[in-house]
Design a protein around this motif. Sequence first.
Motif, short mmCIF file in Angstrom:
data_model
loop_
_atom_site.label_atom_id
_atom_site.label_comp_id
_atom_site.label_asym_id
_atom_site.label_seq_id
_atom_site.Cartn_x
_atom_site.Cartn_y
_atom_site.Cartn_z
N ALA A 127 0.84 -1.20 0.00
CA ALA A 127 0.00 0.00 0.00
C ALA A 127 0.87 1.25 0.00
O ALA A 127 0.55 2.25 -0.66
N VAL A 139 2.36 -4.20 -7.85
CA VAL A 139 1.38 -4.02 -6.77
C VAL A 139 0.12 -4.82 -7.08
O VAL A 139 -0.41 -5.54 -6.23
N ARG A 140 -0.34 -4.72 -8.32
CA ARG A 140 -1.56 -5.43 -8.71
C ARG A 140 -1.39 -6.94 -8.60
O ARG A 140 -2.22 -7.64 -8.00
N PHE A 177 -1.29 -8.02 -4.86
CA PHE A 177 -2.61 -8.05 -4.23
C PHE A 177 -3.43 -9.23 -4.76
O PHE A 177 -4.12 -9.92 -4.00
N ARG A 178 -3.35 -9.46 -6.07
CA ARG A 178 -4.12 -10.58 -6.64
C ARG A 178 -3.66 -11.92 -6.10
O ARG A 178 -4.47 -12.84 -5.89
N VAL A 209 3.02 -0.27 -10.50
CA VAL A 209 1.62 -0.60 -10.30
C VAL A 209 1.33 -2.04 -10.76
O VAL A 209 0.46 -2.71 -10.20
N VAL A 213 -11.58 -10.26 -1.37
CA VAL A 213 -11.28 -8.87 -1.74
C VAL A 213 -11.69 -7.91 -0.62
O VAL A 213 -10.94 -6.99 -0.26
N LEU A 239 -9.08 -8.15 2.20
CA LEU A 239 -7.84 -7.41 1.94
C LEU A 239 -8.09 -5.90 2.03
O LEU A 239 -7.33 -5.18 2.68
N ALA A 240 -9.17 -5.43 1.41
CA ALA A 240 -9.48 -4.00 1.48
C ALA A 240 -9.70 -3.57 2.92
O ALA A 240 -9.19 -2.53 3.37
#
Lengths: 210, 210
Positions: free
Chosen positions: B115, B132-133, B136-137, B129, B162, B165-166
């Motif tokens: 983050a 990062v993507r 997270f995935r 990015v 999801v 994680l958020a």
Amino acid sequence: MTSVIVKSRGKFVSTDSRERMVRSAASLIRTRGVNATSFSEVLADSGAPRGSIYHHFPEGKKQLAEDAIRWTSERVLAHLRAGAPATPADVLKRFIDMWRKVVLTSRGTAGCVVAGVAIDTDAGESGDVDLVRSTFRSWTGLLAEQLRAAGVPSERAAPIAVATLAGMEGALILCRAEGNAKPLDTVAEELLRLLPSAAPRPVSSGARRR
Amino acid sequence: MTSVIVKSRGKFVSTDSRERMVRSAASLIRTRGVNATSFSEVLADSGAPRGSIYHHFPEGKKQLAEDAIRWTSERVLAHLRAGAPATPADVLKRFIDMWRKVVLTSRGTAGCVVAGVAIDTDAGESGDVDLVRSTFRSWTGLLAEQLRAAGVPSERAAPIAVATLAGMEGALILCRAEGNAKPLDTVAEELLRLLPSAAPRPVSSGARRR
């Protein structure tokens, strides 16, 4: 240079160079964080004259970042207070839609100014964390108050409000990674499931999908 | 200086100066974001000699930040895979407890490296990015896989992963503001409510509180 007497810090009554700088700072901080936002970029983005910096922000970038938080927070609270949400789902949706617009208008590149300051702020070194904390509390406080007014049991309103803010802040990070609003939509749907079953969008153990 | 042949980027096989720098970078980035983390601080924190920078990270800070993400992600995935979660609640709790420890050991000052890079990264300007993507995935993918294995219906597993994680990423931001783990605990309790009622900790429309 634009000459404006600013009577009260944090109050923005006209579209003077000060307000334009605060708007630009908010826009830049939510895109790249506070550390990567320079005064030069704020000046370029706002079109404010260089002399404006020390005229309006004698305490430097920290003061500009704080004003960007206050300006954002006033807009968030005003957005939440606008209209009269009738149901608990309306309360959450009003908050969620606001962040969804941030993602859509920036095509996934913008987040939350307050988070941008929080993540770039070393808690041990800065007083900014006090402003970040009071800002977040004002948002969850108003959300909880509106959820209660819409019929959510008192003991459920505050935790749902905190989970909603956390869910949105986290979703904004995931949306930056994905470059779209899909993570936010997924999180939004899950947050709505937290509402008591009297809410207009009840969810029964995962059987229902839109 | 410590002389180490690094055969493969992103692989950390010994406690050499390279690994120490990556660990330090991860620790600093999650506390203050990537932009405010300088090579000098990483050197000071890791005790690595100055020459290590160009030896190990010829592409500069971007490469160091990417390795900090990879190092963190390997630890997150290994933590999730350790043991065999029996219930959906166990799956979420294992993930949540990991972040709770980050908050507790840092007394609320540390967040998530990924983050920290995501928020400081201008999506239009950097390839970070993509990393990062994919990071997270990989986390939500493994969470969803474990939720399904523990009996969560397939169509519910991914959105719950999801949202989890958020919720955690957002909770870390709120914990920084509050200086304690209370927001994370509140969010955790709400996330557990999302699990189907067959889970060991069912929640019936807000009537139950611990």
